[in-house]
Design a protein around this motif. Structure first.
Motif, PDB file in Angstrom:
ATOM      1  N   CYS D 172      44.614  36.150  39.932  1.00 39.56           N
ATOM      2  CA  CYS D 172      43.530  35.680  39.068  1.00 39.56           C
ATOM      3  C   CYS D 172      42.370  35.326  39.987  1.00 39.56           C
ATOM      4  O   CYS D 172      42.488  34.421  40.821  1.00 39.56           O
ATOM      5  N   GLY D 173      41.261  36.065  39.878  1.00 40.48           N
ATOM      6  CA  GLY D 173      40.220  35.922  40.893  1.00 40.48           C
ATOM      7  C   GLY D 173      38.843  35.594  40.363  1.00 40.48           C
ATOM      8  O   GLY D 173      38.593  35.629  39.156  1.00 40.48           O
ATOM      9  N   ASP D 174      37.964  35.303  41.290  1.00 38.92           N
ATOM     10  CA  ASP D 174      36.577  34.969  40.976  1.00 38.92           C
ATOM     11  C   ASP D 174      35.702  35.540  42.086  1.00 38.92           C
ATOM     12  O   ASP D 174      35.968  35.316  43.269  1.00 38.92           O
ATOM     13  N   LEU D 175      34.657  36.282  41.703  1.00 36.71           N
ATOM     14  CA  LEU D 175      33.812  36.953  42.693  1.00 36.71           C
ATOM     15  C   LEU D 175      32.378  36.479  42.544  1.00 36.71           C
ATOM     16  O   LEU D 175      31.960  36.081  41.454  1.00 36.71           O
ATOM     17  N   ALA D 202      40.938  34.000  44.978  1.00 33.06           N
ATOM     18  CA  ALA D 202      41.905  34.301  43.934  1.00 33.06           C
ATOM     19  C   ALA D 202      43.132  33.427  44.096  1.00 33.06           C
ATOM     20  O   ALA D 202      43.483  33.020  45.201  1.00 33.06           O
ATOM     21  N   HIS D 329      38.673  39.033  37.482  1.00 35.97           N
ATOM     22  CA  HIS D 329      37.383  38.335  37.417  1.00 35.97           C
ATOM     23  C   HIS D 329      36.573  38.805  36.207  1.00 35.97           C
ATOM     24  O   HIS D 329      36.022  38.001  35.452  1.00 35.97           O
ATOM     25  N   GLY D 332      38.408  37.434  33.105  1.00 32.53           N
ATOM     26  CA  GLY D 332      38.660  35.991  33.015  1.00 32.53           C
ATOM     27  C   GLY D 332      40.098  35.630  32.702  1.00 32.53           C
ATOM     28  O   GLY D 332      40.378  34.680  31.978  1.00 32.53           O
ATOM     29  N   ARG D 333      41.030  36.407  33.270  1.00 31.93           N
ATOM     30  CA  ARG D 333      42.451  36.159  32.989  1.00 31.93           C
ATOM     31  C   ARG D 333      43.301  36.625  34.171  1.00 31.93           C
ATOM     32  O   ARG D 333      42.817  37.329  35.063  1.00 31.93           O
ATOM     33  N   TRP D 334      44.576  36.248  34.178  1.00 28.77           N
ATOM     34  CA  TRP D 334      45.533  36.733  35.159  1.00 28.77           C
ATOM     35  C   TRP D 334      45.786  38.224  34.930  1.00 28.77           C
ATOM     36  O   TRP D 334      45.842  38.684  33.786  1.00 28.77           O
TER      37      TRP D 334
END
Lengths: 341, 341, 341, 341
Positions: D172-175, D202, D329, D332-334
């Motif tokens: 589950c990540g964010d960029l 992540a 990302h 917005g979820r795994w």
């Protein structure tokens, strides 16, 4: 008693009010003679230690003095003798050995975990006079301070060496004034000569056979609290820096070869005197905590009538070593500490 | 008020005697109602914070509470509202932000020295329950503790993140019970289920646009006081570990290329709140010193009638973020902090 | 030429085959006389350096020798004179000064960034003989090795001191055999006497006025590659440890007070000789990389016919300093390096 | 093959001459078709990896490719399949796992010394684009580089995580693009949009049950070679930073309480692949040494016809994880890694 005799009563009163002390006096002799007082704490400039201590002892007070004990070993010896004769207790403010980390190091050595100590390297370096524009100060005059960096700083690391490794027997030292003159006051164009060493170092030999080196400086740029030491034993080693006063590095030869390395011990409740401050390891110990340990030792020691250490006798030993280092420098040879009177 | 309501009066009396307190009581309600008391300090297990605080507030006392403020954000909100209505002052014991080093970091950010913050990585890891044989404890039960490592430990690093970087807007977390059962007591063969997370981590997004990560564990072998953080800005970076609480690492892009590197700042008199403890830099600050700064803020704040921070409103914000992390874990998605009631 | 004269031709052949060398010989004299050879690299035990170097020089070869250059300063001097007379180039394998980090330190000093150097503390400590059961070795015999830790290890740190601070003028040293006897071979019950020092230290005075301390040991538990130094100047300071050979700590007094601290420089393309290994800073430099820099200097220096450094003359200077330290120990006094023949 | 197809033959010739290569060509297809060539090493920009690798495989060459293997997991999969079909060997240049220190960490985990792994925190942060005036570069374009910091840097730490802890199952990540536009060239006033993430992080879940966090950035001021990791197990912990690539920190719960602490292991001959570089521990390993270990593995693996790792299949796994992070990302979820095609 931070200020010398003949203190300004008004200034003393002001300061006492700031701290909400019930009483104050500008005359230390009055204080020292007060029958309600049991213990006298001497924080004045070095040249007043002797006079104040002797007077306090004369009145039967226990005495807690800042280091160095006196301007020279001879004066320190007088203080030791007076205290012994009067049967009062004494303590010298070598607070760094009260740090739980220092006590842990002592335990490790005592239990033989690093074997027999073969080498000690210790420093007490600071940089509070590194800037040549820092004005002259009583620490720079022989009459008020005696020695320079040796008396002000090295006293601590010499005491630490004695605490951890044992008595120092012989020394060979080298001293240097790095900044020969300093402004009379901040911004002044008048310059006054510095009379004692800004930096010094020495080779030492311990009674137990270990060799060592001592280094000190008040002009060591970047060292804010450079009390450090590294001890090598026949089975391991330790090192420490006061700037990370809650950490001890420990190496044990007995570790399996693929896992050998210095471990960083964070002082905690498993170690001496830490548990009173915090229940968890690694939460940290500050400068004032080691001072608290020292004062507790003083109070408990007096209350229970047990010996205190480092007492004036140890303070004298340290002074003798520092004097021997200075003498050795003058004469360009090794000096037996016991030859210093 | 470390022990809960219905405390054993005899035990209380004993403890009070040990500390030479003039009085004691086994009934906290009696204490809280006492008209001679201005401020109530709540150090009881988490589930009692709300009841004690509300009662104290009802009697018009200022309240100083340990973290987390309550078992959940909803309860925390009630406490905020009650305090606001009563006009009393509140303070939550997030003592790590009172460390002079934390305050220095805040100054550096505020002055724009590392530019705009773009990333925050913060942890509060400890290992006090790493050994699976450590017995069950009230921290492990939802009814008494609410959350696990998040409530007990992460509360601090979340507060630190808010202090240094600003409000957290969105979170996405993951929680885990590592040791599902623990002995009922030391050496017992009876096992009791652990009800809340041993470790957790989360991605966060700050109002100001920075991204961040939060990590917490009570089973993190080797981390004795693992409150750490690294902050990256557009013009520099900083990092910190509480195990070396008197040090701050600072990197400035503006340094000339051949001299670029993280510098180790030793907190000293040039930095906030240090000078009251020691005149020299690098002499060290301990855990209790930051607690002293906190208590001084409490006393001075009440005396001068100025706002305190982190107050209950901040405590509620932290609880809301922690609840949002737990909720996000349950639902496998990002959660807006403001959606937590 | 790692093995001495009279080498076993079969063993030599085997080793050469392992490395896929085109040819090999058991007789170093044959090699040294070979007209196809330009440069001779001497890696044999210390007592063979002189004979091999003189023979190589006699045949007009350039000579690259391991340190220490010879068993004593007198022999080293003969080698210097022979090389000068023959007009061949020489280089001594003091590879640690070829480390980009060491070169960076030199630059910083040269540019005056830390002001005038006032103190140097340097060590070369290792623990390869810390275990008293490590068998006797040619390094322990005077006839084969000359000095002990001083020759094998301190040669490097003395050379580093000369490189960074300048020529050493006077010394005062102390030497010690820590393990007086060692097994004849692994597991043997026969013990043989160790003839030279396991550890030593010295105070030194540089031509430029700085004071310094040198420390060395082959029995320093835990020190795997303990070449370290700390240099104090009037405007800053630096420190280094070879175990973190890609890092230099630098303190500049000119930093604003609230930002003062040692910075950790990671050697990179902005620094000397690093860019040839890697385009990015902080990617690391290994032991063999500094050896590569050394060999490149040798090859380029010969090709371009420019002076090499540290040449035999520097090797001789180092030997002279080491001999002066040993002499000073015997006589218990300071020794002028120039008094050593 | 550092430059792409259609290379300028003159430039190629020049470069080849500088390195004293016997031959060169501006046309990589010619090279790849050459029957005298056994192995092709692909160091070109990412978008050329697939085409070059497929062509090399078509000619039966073994292929050694830089990471990331391809612009996306789908392309990487094609390359895996082609190599398998052709029966050629492949290796991806994830050189950091070849560091002896990384191999030591792997051994320690495998032997169960830190118990079962419960947490992994890994970063690959650098600051080569921290300055917003650094011009745009092929790494910033989707068509040429695919992902940004994830592809260029995180590929390494993801591979390290897989190597040390095992396969990653969910992410589950964010960029984030931190610098949206960059100058077309140094000093240019024309700005061009950056198309892929400057920083990302992540949460991950491993097949074995451990949780983890991955962090990456190409704008992380001060991090020169910020490949770091901390691994927590049920019985101990380890941590590492590539900037001190020859050190491993190890904590063992089994140490006696008063001696607990992270130990600093200096990689040495007792550890994998170090002895070939140096006989003594702590002498240091550089970036190129780990590359040497990698190339030796390649050559020996081909010569002995044994499997290589990390091969294209591992390269594809890493690409799949990175793609899953990016997808997670967006949504917005795994994301399950196996759901990425």
């Amino acid at each position: 008693m931070r200020n010398g005799g003949g203190g300004n009563p008004r200034a003393c009163g002001k300061r006492a009010a700031a701290f909400r002390f019930k009483r104050s006096t500008g005359d230390w002799r009055e204080l020292v003679a007060d029958p309600n007082i049991d213990v006298v704490d001497i924080c004045s400039p070095n040249h007043l230690h002797k006079e104040m201590a002797l007077e306090a002892i004369r009145h039967g007070k226990h005495v807690y003095s800042e280091k160095p004990l006196a301007l020279n070993a001879r004066d320190a010896r007088l203080m030791v003798d007076a205290a012994e004769l009067a049967g009062v207790k004494t303590l010298v403010g070598f607070n760094y050995i009260k740090n739980p980390t220092a006590q842990l190091a002592k335990q490790i050595i005592k239990r033989g975990e690093i074997g027999e100590v073969i080498h000690f390297y210790g420093t007490h370096n600071e940089d509070y006079m590194a800037d040549p524009l820092v004005p002259i100060h009583w620490h720079c005059f022989k009459e008020m301070a005696g020695l320079g960096a040796l008396g002000d700083l090295a006293a601590h690391i010499v005491n630490m060496a004695q605490y951890l490794v044992g008595d120092i027997r012989e020394v060979c030292g080298d001293l240097k004034i790095v900044v020969p003159q300093r402004p009379a006051s901040a911004g002044s164009s008048e310059n006054i000569a510095v009379e004692n060493e800004d930096q010094a170092h020495a080779m030492v030999r311990f009674e137990g056979g270990a060799h060592g080196m001592i280094e000190t400086s008040r002009v060591a740029s970047g060292r804010k609290m450079g009390l450090t030491w590294a001890i090598t034993g026949t089975k391991g080693a330790m090192s420490f820096t006061q700037e990370r006063m809650a950490e001890l590095k420990l190496y044990l030869q007995s570790d399996p070869e693929e896992h050998q390395g210095f471990r960083t011990l964070l002082v905690g409740p498993a170690h001496p005197d830490y548990g009173s401050f915090c229940m968890g390891a690694g939460h940290g110990i500050g400068f004032n905590d080691q001072k608290t340990v020292e004062v507790r030792a003083l109070i408990n020691g007096i209350a229970a009538d047990v010996p205190l250490w480092p007492d004036f006798a140890e303070g004298w030993k340290v002074s003798r070593i520092l004097n021997a280092i200075a003498l050795s420098h003058q004469q360009g040879r090794w000096v037996n500490v016991s030859d210093v009177v």
